[in-house]
Design a protein around this motif. Structure first.
Motif, PDB file in Angstrom:
ATOM      1  N   UNK A 158       0.855  -1.171   0.028  1.00 10.42           N
ATOM      2  CA  UNK A 158       0.051  -0.003  -0.004  1.00 10.42           C
ATOM      3  C   UNK A 158       0.886   1.227  -0.001  1.00 10.42           C
ATOM      4  N   UNK A 159       2.018   1.119   0.625  1.00  9.73           N
ATOM      5  CA  UNK A 159       2.814   2.442   0.844  1.00  9.73           C
ATOM      6  C   UNK A 159       3.850   2.592  -0.253  1.00  9.73           C
ATOM      7  N   UNK A 160       4.452   1.414  -0.743  1.00  5.47           N
ATOM      8  CA  UNK A 160       5.463   1.626  -1.882  1.00  5.47           C
ATOM      9  C   UNK A 160       4.984   0.969  -3.426  1.00  5.47           C
ATOM     10  N   UNK A 161       4.161  -0.277  -3.047  1.00  4.29           N
ATOM     11  CA  UNK A 161       4.051  -0.764  -4.451  1.00  4.29           C
ATOM     12  C   UNK A 161       3.127   0.025  -5.289  1.00  4.29           C
ATOM     13  N   UNK A 162       2.007   0.367  -4.937  1.00  4.01           N
ATOM     14  CA  UNK A 162       1.158   1.028  -5.958  1.00  4.01           C
ATOM     15  C   UNK A 162       1.310   2.386  -6.312  1.00  4.01           C
ATOM     16  N   UNK A 163       2.249   3.052  -5.352  1.00  3.40           N
ATOM     17  CA  UNK A 163       2.918   4.589  -6.052  1.00  3.40           C
ATOM     18  C   UNK A 163       3.746   4.115  -7.004  1.00  3.40           C
ATOM     19  N   UNK A 164       4.620   3.160  -6.603  1.00  2.10           N
ATOM     20  CA  UNK A 164       5.485   2.807  -7.723  1.00  2.10           C
ATOM     21  C   UNK A 164       5.064   2.407  -8.996  1.00  2.10           C
ATOM     22  N   UNK A 165       3.964   1.795  -9.153  1.00  2.00           N
ATOM     23  CA  UNK A 165       3.224   1.316 -10.255  1.00  2.00           C
ATOM     24  C   UNK A 165       2.617   2.357 -10.996  1.00  2.00           C
ATOM     25  N   UNK A 166       1.861   3.414 -10.281  1.00  2.14           N
ATOM     26  CA  UNK A 166       1.368   4.503 -10.934  1.00  2.14           C
ATOM     27  C   UNK A 166       2.485   5.324 -11.703  1.00  2.14           C
ATOM     28  N   UNK A 215      12.898  -2.717  -2.943  1.00  3.49           N
ATOM     29  CA  UNK A 215      14.018  -2.346  -3.555  1.00  3.49           C
ATOM     30  C   UNK A 215      13.700  -2.177  -5.175  1.00  3.49           C
ATOM     31  N   UNK A 216      12.811  -3.404  -5.379  1.00  2.00           N
ATOM     32  CA  UNK A 216      12.472  -3.519  -6.875  1.00  2.00           C
ATOM     33  C   UNK A 216      11.579  -2.311  -7.114  1.00  2.00           C
ATOM     34  N   UNK A 217      10.611  -2.063  -6.268  1.00  2.00           N
ATOM     35  CA  UNK A 217       9.728  -0.832  -6.536  1.00  2.00           C
ATOM     36  C   UNK A 217      10.522   0.363  -6.463  1.00  2.00           C
ATOM     37  N   UNK A 218      11.673   0.603  -5.996  1.00  2.00           N
ATOM     38  CA  UNK A 218      12.373   1.880  -5.967  1.00  2.00           C
ATOM     39  C   UNK A 218      13.284   1.696  -7.150  1.00  2.00           C
ATOM     40  N   UNK A 219      13.932   0.812  -7.550  1.00  2.00           N
ATOM     41  CA  UNK A 219      14.958   0.844  -8.350  1.00  2.00           C
ATOM     42  C   UNK A 219      14.483   0.037  -9.575  1.00  2.00           C
ATOM     43  N   UNK A 220      13.556  -0.688  -9.823  1.00  2.00           N
ATOM     44  CA  UNK A 220      13.408  -1.540 -11.130  1.00  2.00           C
ATOM     45  C   UNK A 220      12.856  -0.902 -12.237  1.00  2.00           C
ATOM     46  N   UNK A 221      12.826  -1.590 -13.376  1.00  2.00           N
ATOM     47  CA  UNK A 221      12.051  -1.091 -14.446  1.00  2.00           C
ATOM     48  C   UNK A 221      10.468  -1.196 -14.421  1.00  2.00           C
ATOM     49  N   UNK A 222       9.983  -0.547 -15.124  1.00  2.00           N
ATOM     50  CA  UNK A 222       8.317  -0.659 -15.014  1.00  2.00           C
ATOM     51  C   UNK A 222       7.941  -2.136 -15.085  1.00  2.00           C
ATOM     52  N   UNK A 223       8.539  -2.939 -15.950  1.00  2.00           N
ATOM     53  CA  UNK A 223       7.934  -4.322 -15.952  1.00  2.00           C
ATOM     54  C   UNK A 223       8.544  -5.110 -14.803  1.00  2.00           C
ATOM     55  N   UNK A 224       9.641  -4.953 -14.156  1.00  2.00           N
ATOM     56  CA  UNK A 224      10.243  -5.439 -13.066  1.00  2.00           C
ATOM     57  C   UNK A 224       9.202  -5.111 -11.757  1.00  2.00           C
ATOM     58  N   UNK A 225       8.774  -3.918 -11.835  1.00  2.00           N
ATOM     59  CA  UNK A 225       8.036  -3.589 -10.526  1.00  2.00           C
ATOM     60  C   UNK A 225       6.628  -4.365 -10.971  1.00  2.00           C
ATOM     61  N   UNK A 226       5.965  -4.603 -11.861  1.00  2.00           N
ATOM     62  CA  UNK A 226       4.972  -5.523 -11.961  1.00  2.00           C
ATOM     63  C   UNK A 226       5.131  -6.937 -11.417  1.00  2.00           C
TER      64      UNK A 226
END
Length: 319
Positions: A70-78, A139-150
Motif C-alpha cells: 500500500x505504501x510503496x507498491x502502488x505508488x511505484x506502479x502509478x 527495492x525493486x519498487x524503488x529501482x526496478x524497471x516498469x516491468x520488473x515492478x509489476x
C-alpha cells in the motif's frame, strides 16, 4: 507545471480491462468493521500457546507485506501507467491494501492483549526472513524497471502472502476462527483480481519487447522467484515446524508460485498442482460466503455484488 489537464472519460476507454477490473473491485468492496470478529473468541480461548503464536506471527507478517504494497507498491506502479483509467484502478487497489493491513490490526485487537500486540510487531520488525522479502520487493519498487515492478507486485500478491494465508484457511477448513476466515476470504478475492490485473498489464509491456529483451527479463523473473522461494522456505520452517505443517505449507506456496507465473503469462516452475495442496485448506478457500446477523453485523455476504464460492479458477479471473 502542466499547461493542460486531461479529464478522465470513462465513456471513452483505451483498454476495456480497466473498466472491467474497476467494476469487479467496486462490487467486492468491504470493510473489516462489518465482520464480527469477537464471535471467534470461544475458539481462540481453546487454542494452545503454540497455535496462538503461529496465528499471531503469520498475521504480523501479512501486515508488513500489505504495508509495503500500500505504501510503496502502488505508488511505484502509478509512475508507469498506460492509461488514465489504470491509475484509477491502482488507486482502488492501494486503498484496499490499506484495508487489508488494517484488518489484521482488528484481528489483533480482538484476540490479543496490548502487550501481545506489541510483541507481535516487535517480532515482525526483527524477523530476518520477513524483512528480507519485504526489502527485496521494496527495492525493486524503488529501482526496478516498469516491468520488473509489476513482476514484484504479482509475486507479492499471488505468492508471498500465501505462507500467511495458510493458517487461517486451515482453521476455517476445520470450522475454527470462522470470522477471521471470512476476512481472509475477502482479502484473497481482492488479491486474485490485483494479481491478475497487474499480470495482464505486465504481459502488454512484455509483448512489446524484442526477443532478446524478453529472454533477459524472463531469466530475471525466474532468478527472482528462486531467491524468494529459498527465503520463503526458511521463513516457513520458522513459522510452522512447531506445529508440523511445514511441508504442507511449502506445497501450497509452490502451487501459488505457479499461479503467479501464470498471471505473468509464463509456464509453471514447480510440479505441484491443486492435488498436492491440503484439501482442508482448499476447502477453506472454496467455502461459500457466510451470513451473520442480517440486521447488524454480517460476513462477506453483505457485499454489493453477487458473492460466489471461490474455486481454483478464481486465481485467474479471466481479465
Amino acid at each position: 507545471m502542466k499547461d493542460f489537464y486531461r479529464a478522465i472519460n470513462w465513456n471513452k476507454l483505451e483498454d476495456q480491462i480497466d473498466k472491467a477490473t474497476w467494476e469487479k473491485l467496486t462490487e467486492q468492496f468491504w470493510l473489516d468493521t462489518r465482520i464480527p470478529l469477537s464471535n471467534d473468541l470461544p475458539d481462540w480461548r481453546k487454542f494452545d500457546d503454540t497455535n496462538r503464536e503461529v496465528v499471531a506471527h503469520v498475521f504480523g507478517g501479512l501486515t508488513l507485506l500489505d504495508t509495503v504494497q500500500s505504501q510503496d507498491g502502488m505508488d511505484s506502479l502509478m509512475k508507469d501507467i498506460r492509461t488514465q483509467h489504470e491509475r484509477a484502478v491502482l488507486n482502488n487497489i492501494q486503498f484496499m491494501e490499506s484495508v487489508h493491513a488494517k484488518s489484521y490490526s482488528s484481528i489483533f485487537s480482538t484476540l490479543n492483549t496490548p502487550r501481545e500486540i506489541e510483541d507481535i510487531f516487535d517480532w515482525t520488525h526483527t524477523n530476518k526472513y520477513l524483512q528480507y522479502k519485504a526489502n527485496k520487493i521494496a527495492n525493486i519498487y524503488q529501482t526496478g524497471t516498469p516491468l520488473e515492478k509489476k513482476v514484484a507486485s504479482v509475486f507479492l500478491e499471488t505468492f508471498l502472502f500465501y505462507s500467511g494465508f495458510y493458517t487461517p484457511l486451515y482453521w476455517l477448513g476445520h470450522n475454527k476462527l470462522a470470522n477471521v476466515g471470512e476476512i481472509i476470504k475477502l482479502i484473497l478475492r481482492d488479491e486474485s483480481v490485483h494479481g491478475t490485473y497487474i499480470g495482464y498489464k505486465f504481459q502488454l509491456g512484455f509483448n512489446e519487447l524484442d526477443e532478446e529483451q524478453q529472454s533477459k527479463l524472463l531469466s530475471w523473473v525466474y532468478e527472482l522467484l528462486y531467491d524468494l522461494y529459498d527465503n520463503e522456505e526458511k521463513y516457513t520452517h520458522e513459522l510452522y515446524d512447531a506445529v508440523g505443517w511445514t511441508e504442507k505449507v511449502l506445497a501450497f506456496l509452490r502451487y501459488n508460485a505457479n499461479k503467479a507465473l501464470m498471471n505473468l503469462g509464463f509456464d509453471a516452475l514447480f510440479p505441484d498442482t491443486v492435488d498436492d495442496v491440503d484439501p482442508v485448506v482448499m476447502n477453506g478457500i472454496s467455502t461459500s460466503t457466510s451470513n451473520h446477523d442480517f440486521f447488524s453485523q454480517v460476513g462477506n455476504g453483505y457485499l454489493l455484488g453477487d458473492v460466489e464460492p471461490m474455486s481454483d479458477e478464481d486465481y485467474n479471473i479471466g481479465l
